[in-house]
Design a protein around this motif. Sequence first.
Motif, PDB file in Angstrom:
ATOM      1  N   THR A   1      31.821   1.186  49.065  1.00 57.88           N
ATOM      2  CA  THR A   1      32.002   2.645  49.071  1.00 57.88           C
ATOM      3  C   THR A   1      31.027   3.317  50.015  1.00 57.88           C
ATOM      4  O   THR A   1      31.355   4.309  50.679  1.00 57.88           O
TER       5      THR A   1
ATOM      6  N   SER B   1      31.111   4.548  54.776  1.00 61.37           N
ATOM      7  CA  SER B   1      32.110   5.626  54.775  1.00 61.37           C
ATOM      8  C   SER B   1      32.273   6.299  56.133  1.00 61.37           C
ATOM      9  O   SER B   1      32.826   7.390  56.213  1.00 61.37           O
TER      10      SER B   1
ATOM     11  N   ASN C   1      38.277  -0.902  50.319  1.00 56.12           N
ATOM     12  CA  ASN C   1      37.031  -0.825  49.563  1.00 56.12           C
ATOM     13  C   ASN C   1      37.105  -1.856  48.440  1.00 56.12           C
ATOM     14  O   ASN C   1      38.037  -1.837  47.640  1.00 56.12           O
TER      15      ASN C   1
END
Length: 336
Positions: free
Chosen positions: A104, A107, A116
């Motif tokens: 996560t 990004s 993810n």
Amino acid sequence: MTLRGVLTTTVAAVLLTGTVACTASEPASTATSGGPVTARIAELDPVPIGEPPTPALPATVRSFDGSEVTVTDASRIIAVDRYGTLAQTVYALGLGANLVGRSTSASFPAVADVPNVAAGNGSLSVEAVLALRPSVFLTDTTSAAPAVREQLRAAGVNVVYFDPDRTMAGVVPQIQAVADALGVSDAGARLGQRTSDEIAIATAAIPVQNPRPKIAFLYLRSTAITMIAGPGSGADSLITAIGGIDAGTAAGVSEPFTAITSEAMIAAAPDVLLVMSDGLTSVGGVDGLVQVPGIAQTPAGRDRRVVDMADAVLLSFGPNTGRVISALADAVYGSA
């Protein structure tokens, strides 16, 4: 020059170029001229060092967990760590097309479509990892427990661990360690040199401040969790790199992160507050932040001097480090 003054601005600091742009409706200002300064530093893609390199494999490296790992295939890479550093490094080495899974915290825009592998609660999902058929799994010892490593290795996945600590001194060595594991040592040397040069240029451009500003990094997760960073947090070395004084360390904080009382916050008396963007959102923005006990009574709180950085930017200490230093310095001191 002091941290006093009266101007207001909203600043967008762009990491790719290190520039600062002010909104058209408001005059430029800096934290050194004082007044309310709300600066938001966003996350942009790392810049590849060159054309995609051809890995020289097999490559045998010593994993941070002490084991020796031989990587024979770097065509399907999953990179998972707390701050997205490993995925940033893979991308900057020119192997972004080989990245098939991420955490996560990775990004940046270029990997938005990369799956993810975190479960719904944010923990690593072994099932999600195996479904992507990785040829090598890059992680650190805080993101993947030994049990996860054994599950992946039992399934035939090569797992390479890296140092979880994020420091200025560790930026270039970790870039090289990732490159060596993927069989692209030459690209790692070039990327390490470029990153080192960018850090040197960024730090050399920082204006000398007298007195040096006290900057506190706060970890926020709703008004229920307010922690101040101290030695070993990573934020302390970033603050030092831009010529500031880490307010937590100066106030006697001895741990990387410590829950802080209103009295201790007031005593720390930071001139600038440095926070993660998601954390700031969780307390209701700057308006909500100054309602946290003790904040409004600090110089930074009274004058609403807050710099917020994308969560995966602030403590990543990866190939964007020079750009992070430039952007943060511009936000605190103003664009040159």
